[in-house]
Motif scaffolding. Structure first.
Motif, PDB file in Angstrom:
ATOM      1  N   LEU A  68       0.736   1.132  -3.423  1.00 13.16           N
ATOM      2  CA  LEU A  68      -0.195   0.375  -2.598  1.00 13.16           C
ATOM      3  C   LEU A  68      -0.345   1.113  -1.272  1.00 13.16           C
ATOM      4  O   LEU A  68       0.609   1.720  -0.784  1.00 13.16           O
ATOM      5  CB  LEU A  68       0.323  -1.033  -2.317  1.00 13.16           C
ATOM      6  CG  LEU A  68       0.608  -1.952  -3.505  1.00 13.16           C
ATOM      7  CD1 LEU A  68       1.165  -3.284  -2.999  1.00 13.16           C
ATOM      8  CD2 LEU A  68      -0.644  -2.174  -4.313  1.00 13.16           C
ATOM      9  N   ALA A  69      -1.530   1.031  -0.694  1.00 14.54           N
ATOM     10  CA  ALA A  69      -1.765   1.667   0.607  1.00 14.54           C
ATOM     11  C   ALA A  69      -2.192   0.615   1.621  1.00 14.54           C
ATOM     12  O   ALA A  69      -3.142  -0.135   1.369  1.00 14.54           O
ATOM     13  CB  ALA A  69      -2.825   2.755   0.498  1.00 14.54           C
ATOM     14  N   HIS A  70      -1.480   0.542   2.728  1.00 18.19           N
ATOM     15  CA  HIS A  70      -1.877  -0.270   3.880  1.00 18.19           C
ATOM     16  C   HIS A  70      -2.465   0.678   4.919  1.00 18.19           C
ATOM     17  O   HIS A  70      -1.782   1.599   5.379  1.00 18.19           O
ATOM     18  CB  HIS A  70      -0.679  -1.030   4.455  1.00 18.19           C
ATOM     19  CG  HIS A  70      -0.153  -2.096   3.547  1.00 18.19           C
ATOM     20  ND1 HIS A  70      -0.863  -3.238   3.259  1.00 18.19           N
ATOM     21  CD2 HIS A  70       1.018  -2.191   2.861  1.00 18.19           C
ATOM     22  CE1 HIS A  70      -0.161  -4.003   2.440  1.00 18.19           C
ATOM     23  NE2 HIS A  70       0.986  -3.396   2.175  1.00 18.19           N
ATOM     24  N   ILE A  71      -3.708   0.449   5.277  1.00 22.77           N
ATOM     25  CA  ILE A  71      -4.449   1.378   6.133  1.00 22.77           C
ATOM     26  C   ILE A  71      -4.948   0.634   7.360  1.00 22.77           C
ATOM     27  O   ILE A  71      -5.538  -0.454   7.239  1.00 22.77           O
ATOM     28  CB  ILE A  71      -5.627   1.992   5.347  1.00 22.77           C
ATOM     29  CG1 ILE A  71      -5.084   2.814   4.160  1.00 22.77           C
ATOM     30  CG2 ILE A  71      -6.504   2.848   6.246  1.00 22.77           C
ATOM     31  CD1 ILE A  71      -6.081   3.077   3.087  1.00 22.77           C
ATOM     32  N   THR A  72      -4.718   1.199   8.532  1.00 22.70           N
ATOM     33  CA  THR A  72      -5.119   0.590   9.796  1.00 22.70           C
ATOM     34  C   THR A  72      -6.136   1.490  10.487  1.00 22.70           C
ATOM     35  O   THR A  72      -5.822   2.622  10.859  1.00 22.70           O
ATOM     36  CB  THR A  72      -3.904   0.380  10.718  1.00 22.70           C
ATOM     37  OG1 THR A  72      -2.934  -0.424  10.034  1.00 22.70           O
ATOM     38  CG2 THR A  72      -4.309  -0.316  12.004  1.00 22.70           C
ATOM     39  N   VAL A 128      -1.538   4.956   8.040  1.00 28.79           N
ATOM     40  CA  VAL A 128      -1.416   4.849   6.588  1.00 28.79           C
ATOM     41  C   VAL A 128       0.050   4.600   6.241  1.00 28.79           C
ATOM     42  O   VAL A 128       0.933   5.374   6.642  1.00 28.79           O
ATOM     43  CB  VAL A 128      -1.906   6.131   5.882  1.00 28.79           C
ATOM     44  CG1 VAL A 128      -1.701   6.002   4.359  1.00 28.79           C
ATOM     45  CG2 VAL A 128      -3.368   6.410   6.207  1.00 28.79           C
ATOM     46  N   ARG A 129       0.297   3.526   5.494  1.00 28.63           N
ATOM     47  CA  ARG A 129       1.641   3.237   4.985  1.00 28.63           C
ATOM     48  C   ARG A 129       1.539   3.008   3.486  1.00 28.63           C
ATOM     49  O   ARG A 129       0.781   2.149   3.043  1.00 28.63           O
ATOM     50  CB  ARG A 129       2.232   2.002   5.676  1.00 28.63           C
ATOM     51  CG  ARG A 129       3.631   1.631   5.196  1.00 28.63           C
ATOM     52  CD  ARG A 129       4.232   0.538   6.062  1.00 28.63           C
ATOM     53  NE  ARG A 129       3.523  -0.719   5.921  1.00 28.63           N
ATOM     54  CZ  ARG A 129       3.802  -1.663   4.994  1.00 28.63           C
ATOM     55  NH1 ARG A 129       4.787  -1.451   4.118  1.00 28.63           N
ATOM     56  NH2 ARG A 129       3.115  -2.782   4.943  1.00 28.63           N
ATOM     57  N   LEU A 130       2.297   3.773   2.706  1.00 26.15           N
ATOM     58  CA  LEU A 130       2.287   3.632   1.262  1.00 26.15           C
ATOM     59  C   LEU A 130       3.528   2.873   0.796  1.00 26.15           C
ATOM     60  O   LEU A 130       4.634   3.087   1.304  1.00 26.15           O
ATOM     61  CB  LEU A 130       2.236   5.003   0.585  1.00 26.15           C
ATOM     62  CG  LEU A 130       1.026   5.883   0.924  1.00 26.15           C
ATOM     63  CD1 LEU A 130       1.003   7.118   0.021  1.00 26.15           C
ATOM     64  CD2 LEU A 130      -0.276   5.109   0.782  1.00 26.15           C
ATOM     65  N   VAL A 131       3.324   2.001  -0.167  1.00 23.94           N
ATOM     66  CA  VAL A 131       4.393   1.185  -0.727  1.00 23.94           C
ATOM     67  C   VAL A 131       4.541   1.550  -2.192  1.00 23.94           C
ATOM     68  O   VAL A 131       3.614   1.352  -2.990  1.00 23.94           O
ATOM     69  CB  VAL A 131       4.086  -0.320  -0.586  1.00 23.94           C
ATOM     70  CG1 VAL A 131       5.204  -1.158  -1.190  1.00 23.94           C
ATOM     71  CG2 VAL A 131       3.849  -0.691   0.878  1.00 23.94           C
ATOM     72  N   GLY A 132       5.684   2.105  -2.558  1.00 25.10           N
ATOM     73  CA  GLY A 132       5.937   2.481  -3.941  1.00 25.10           C
ATOM     74  C   GLY A 132       6.406   1.303  -4.774  1.00 25.10           C
ATOM     75  O   GLY A 132       6.733   0.233  -4.252  1.00 25.10           O
ATOM     76  N   ALA A 138       8.589  -6.847  -2.291  1.00 24.80           N
ATOM     77  CA  ALA A 138       8.576  -7.298  -0.894  1.00 24.80           C
ATOM     78  C   ALA A 138       7.179  -7.642  -0.403  1.00 24.80           C
ATOM     79  O   ALA A 138       7.006  -8.115   0.725  1.00 24.80           O
ATOM     80  CB  ALA A 138       9.187  -6.226   0.007  1.00 24.80           C
ATOM     81  N   GLU A 139       6.151  -7.392  -1.235  1.00 24.46           N
ATOM     82  CA  GLU A 139       4.766  -7.701  -0.854  1.00 24.46           C
ATOM     83  C   GLU A 139       4.513  -9.189  -1.096  1.00 24.46           C
ATOM     84  O   GLU A 139       4.255  -9.623  -2.223  1.00 24.46           O
ATOM     85  CB  GLU A 139       3.799  -6.851  -1.667  1.00 24.46           C
ATOM     86  CG  GLU A 139       3.901  -5.370  -1.391  1.00 24.46           C
ATOM     87  CD  GLU A 139       3.407  -5.025   0.006  1.00 24.46           C
ATOM     88  OE1 GLU A 139       2.209  -5.241   0.285  1.00 24.46           O
ATOM     89  OE2 GLU A 139       4.213  -4.529   0.806  1.00 24.46           O
ATOM     90  N   LEU A 140       4.621  -9.967  -0.047  1.00 28.01           N
ATOM     91  CA  LEU A 140       4.572 -11.424  -0.163  1.00 28.01           C
ATOM     92  C   LEU A 140       3.150 -11.954  -0.008  1.00 28.01           C
ATOM     93  O   LEU A 140       2.260 -11.277   0.509  1.00 28.01           O
ATOM     94  CB  LEU A 140       5.482 -12.054   0.893  1.00 28.01           C
ATOM     95  CG  LEU A 140       6.954 -11.618   0.856  1.00 28.01           C
ATOM     96  CD1 LEU A 140       7.721 -12.299   1.973  1.00 28.01           C
ATOM     97  CD2 LEU A 140       7.574 -11.921  -0.505  1.00 28.01           C
ATOM     98  N   ILE A 141       2.951 -13.184  -0.455  1.00 25.66           N
ATOM     99  CA  ILE A 141       1.693 -13.902  -0.281  1.00 25.66           C
ATOM    100  C   ILE A 141       1.911 -14.974   0.773  1.00 25.66           C
ATOM    101  O   ILE A 141       2.864 -15.750   0.695  1.00 25.66           O
ATOM    102  CB  ILE A 141       1.230 -14.539  -1.603  1.00 25.66           C
ATOM    103  CG1 ILE A 141       0.915 -13.449  -2.629  1.00 25.66           C
ATOM    104  CG2 ILE A 141       0.016 -15.432  -1.393  1.00 25.66           C
ATOM    105  CD1 ILE A 141       0.569 -13.984  -3.999  1.00 25.66           C
TER     106      ILE A 141
END
Length: 281
Positions: A68-72, A128-132, A138-141
């Motif tokens: 997953l990519a978190h992009i700011t 850019v932060r990538l989540v393997g 840990a990716e919560l809703i």
């Protein structure tokens, strides 16, 4: 619309599976800001928080990798990136070999930073932060926190932006409130496809009429504009009509093409929201 005429949005596109940064299509921010009444100096700071759920590449042994990519993207950048072009760009990683997840992260940061400053001096890079996969758990809703405007039983008759519904009572003591709604809907500027979102409005100042605020948010229902532009329009309408001393507007839109876009604008310095999905995302 001139800048969009040559974009891939609303057109049949080939899906390139080999790395191609030329697929990114930047769109200048300023023309829509001029339309909203925002000059070269904005009354806000903030960022566009993107989440990419469909990122994959090959390791040196040819084995597929996913993340997953978190992009700011800082809102001070001169351009946004058209979302379909972003999807096509990410797909170009699918059959491309990268040495490591760090190499993918660096490539994303460099390409996206160039695109959002296209033709201008770069004054900061995209985050850019990538989540393997080992960290997917840990990716919560989490819903947007605040007092729900949707509890109000209001009559709604306006479905294009109606800022005259906005008002605040300056004769009342100032308050600090956080108000949320899941009833935000607008439409893509080009294709007309619906964009569904939730919005969080935090302000300090004279109490804003909550029923009027909800009617105003509902009035975007048949409006055609990109996510970033809608949030800036909401910010400016509240800022000019209700005159709070502090204001932040944060919207989380449901994903399309494996991407969600979550613009955040604030009148005062603060840490950006955690890029955490809602149930509908």
């Amino acid at each position: 619309m001139t800048a969009l005429a040559s974009s891939p949005l609303g057109k049949t596109s080939a899906y390139v599976e080999r790395y191609d940064p030329s697929l990114l299509f930047p769109i200048p921010r300023q023309p829509k800001r001029d339309e909203i009444g925002i000059g070269a100096t904005t009354p806000f700071t903030g960022a566009d928080l993107w989440t990419a759920y469909e990122l994959s590449w090959l390791n040196p042994r040819g084995k597929p990798q996913v993340a997953l990519a978190h992009i700011t993207v800082p809102c001070e950048t001169t351009h946004i990136i058209e979302s379909k072009s972003f999807k096509l760009y990410l797909n170009s990683f699918n059959q491309t070999v990268f040495e490591s997840i760090e190499a993918v992260q660096q490539r994303l940061r460099e390409d996206l930073s160039e695109a959002v400053w296209r033709g201008h001096s770069m004054r900061g890079s995209v985050g850019v932060r990538l989540v393997g996969p080992q960290a997917f758990g840990a990716e919560l809703i989490q819903p947007l926190e605040g007092l729900s405007l949707d509890r109000l039983d209001v009559e709604c008759t306006d479905y294009t932006p109606a800022p005259w519904h906005l008002s605040a009572d300056p004769d009342q003591p100032p308050v600090a409130e956080v108000l949320v709604s899941d009833l935000l809907k607008s439409n893509c500027l080009v294709t007309g496809q619906p964009d569904w979102g939730s919005v969080r409005i935090a302000y300090t100042g004279a109490p804003i009429d909550q029923a009027g605020l909800l009617r105003y948010l509902v009035s975007f229902r048949q409006h055609h504009e990109f996510h970033e532009q809608c949030v800036e329009r909401v910010f400016m309408d509240i800022w000019t009509r209700c005159r709070p001393t502090r204001l932040s507007v944060y919207a989380r839109y449901t994903r399309r093409g494996g991407l969600d876009i979550n613009p955040w604008r604030t009148s005062h310095p603060q840490q950006p929201p955690v890029n955490q999905r809602t149930a509908r995302q």
